[in-house]
Motif scaffolding. Structure first.
Motif, short mmCIF file in Angstrom:
data_model
loop_
_atom_site.label_atom_id
_atom_site.label_comp_id
_atom_site.label_asym_id
_atom_site.label_seq_id
_atom_site.Cartn_x
_atom_site.Cartn_y
_atom_site.Cartn_z
N UNK A 92 54.31 73.75 87.62
CA UNK A 92 54.50 74.33 88.93
C UNK A 92 54.32 76.12 88.81
N UNK A 93 53.83 76.41 89.32
CA UNK A 93 53.09 77.53 89.53
C UNK A 93 53.45 78.41 90.99
N UNK A 94 53.93 79.69 90.50
CA UNK A 94 53.43 80.65 91.95
C UNK A 94 53.94 81.87 91.42
N UNK A 95 53.07 82.38 92.05
CA UNK A 95 53.08 84.62 92.32
C UNK A 95 52.74 84.83 93.68
N UNK A 96 52.01 86.17 92.84
CA UNK A 96 51.21 87.37 93.66
C UNK A 96 50.06 87.13 92.74
N UNK A 97 49.19 87.47 93.39
CA UNK A 97 47.53 88.02 93.42
C UNK A 97 47.29 89.01 94.19
N UNK A 98 47.06 90.06 93.65
CA UNK A 98 45.87 91.12 94.22
C UNK A 98 44.48 91.47 93.54
N UNK A 99 43.94 91.95 94.59
CA UNK A 99 42.54 92.01 94.62
C UNK A 99 42.01 93.17 94.81
N UNK A 100 40.94 93.17 94.03
CA UNK A 100 40.42 95.16 94.63
C UNK A 100 39.13 94.92 94.80
N UNK A 101 38.57 96.19 96.15
CA UNK A 101 37.15 95.78 96.54
C UNK A 101 36.63 95.21 97.51
N UNK A 102 36.09 95.77 98.46
CA UNK A 102 35.85 95.50 99.64
C UNK A 102 34.82 94.07 100.20
N UNK A 103 33.68 94.08 98.94
CA UNK A 103 32.82 93.76 98.68
C UNK A 103 32.54 91.98 98.01
N UNK A 104 31.99 91.27 97.16
CA UNK A 104 31.85 90.32 96.18
C UNK A 104 32.57 89.58 95.48
N UNK A 105 32.77 91.13 94.88
CA UNK A 105 32.70 90.84 93.37
C UNK A 105 34.40 91.74 93.29
N UNK A 106 35.42 91.13 93.35
CA UNK A 106 37.05 91.73 93.00
C UNK A 106 37.71 90.92 91.62
N UNK A 107 38.44 92.99 91.08
CA UNK A 107 38.87 92.45 89.94
C UNK A 107 40.37 92.24 90.74
N UNK A 108 40.62 90.80 90.26
CA UNK A 108 42.07 89.82 90.00
C UNK A 108 42.01 89.93 88.59
N UNK A 109 44.40 90.73 90.04
CA UNK A 109 45.22 90.76 88.60
C UNK A 109 46.73 89.57 89.35
N UNK A 110 47.15 88.77 88.57
CA UNK A 110 48.12 87.99 88.57
C UNK A 110 49.35 87.95 88.08
N UNK A 111 50.46 87.48 89.01
CA UNK A 111 51.82 88.04 88.43
C UNK A 111 52.88 86.56 89.28
N UNK A 112 53.60 86.13 88.53
CA UNK A 112 54.65 85.23 88.85
C UNK A 112 55.69 84.16 88.20
#
Length: 169
Positions: A92-112
């Motif tokens: 079972x996993x839980x955490x926070x995700x942060x996305x960059x950019x406002x268009x269709x391609x995003x850098x995604x950072x996860x920590x949980x």
């Protein structure tokens, strides 16, 4: 006491009027396309620990200004995992995700945080694979504003090298 009540009332009224005035100026921002609030996706990760997870994400906020972090999400997932050495179980996993950019391609950072369930077999490196662990990843996410299709890929722990497909609603 009466002066203190007046000061608190004055402060609250100022905050309310400033918020109301600010919201009147943001009409264009509310009409701009944004990411949908919910995402469901499946993840297949292959490496030292291989995983198959189902995940749900809920958008916590989305910035209307040009900032590095454009949106933040809360994530909850459940799935199965298998170590290279043969140990298996569910997680079972839980955490926070942060996305960059406002268009269709995003850098995604996860920590949980993840909790491994049903893994009582021998482990050659018991300090590396505990029952509870911090998780994280960095990757690319394709998700158009107001779009339905979601594609993710990247590297992390415990997902190793992962691919995800899902939809937003």
């Amino acid at each position: 006491m009466n002066i203190l009540k007046c000061k608190i009332l004055f402060l609250l009224l100022n905050v309310l009027f400033i918020s109301a005035a600010y919201s009147q100026n943001n009409e264009a921002d509310t009409n701009s396309p944004s990411l949908k609030k919910n995402v469901i996706y499946g993840t297949l990760g292959v490496g030292g620990i291989s995983v198959i997870n189902g995940n749900y994400e809920r958008k916590l906020f989305e910035s209307t200004k040009k900032q590095f972090i454009s949106s933040a999400w809360w994530k909850l997932g459940y799935g199965v995992w298998a170590e290279f050495f043969g140990d298996t179980g569910s997680n079972i996993t839980t955490g926070l995700t942060a996305l960059t950019g406002s268009k269709k391609g995003h850098l995604e950072l996860n920590l949980g945080f993840t909790s491994y369930i049903g893994a009582e077999a021998f482990r050659p490196f018991p300090t590396a694979y505990g029952k509870n662990s911090v998780v994280g990843s960095i990757g690319f996410r394709f998700q158009k504003p107001n779009g339905i299709f979601v594609f993710r890929t990247g590297i992390g722990y415990p997902d190793s090298f992962y691919l995800s497909l899902g939809f937003a609603f």
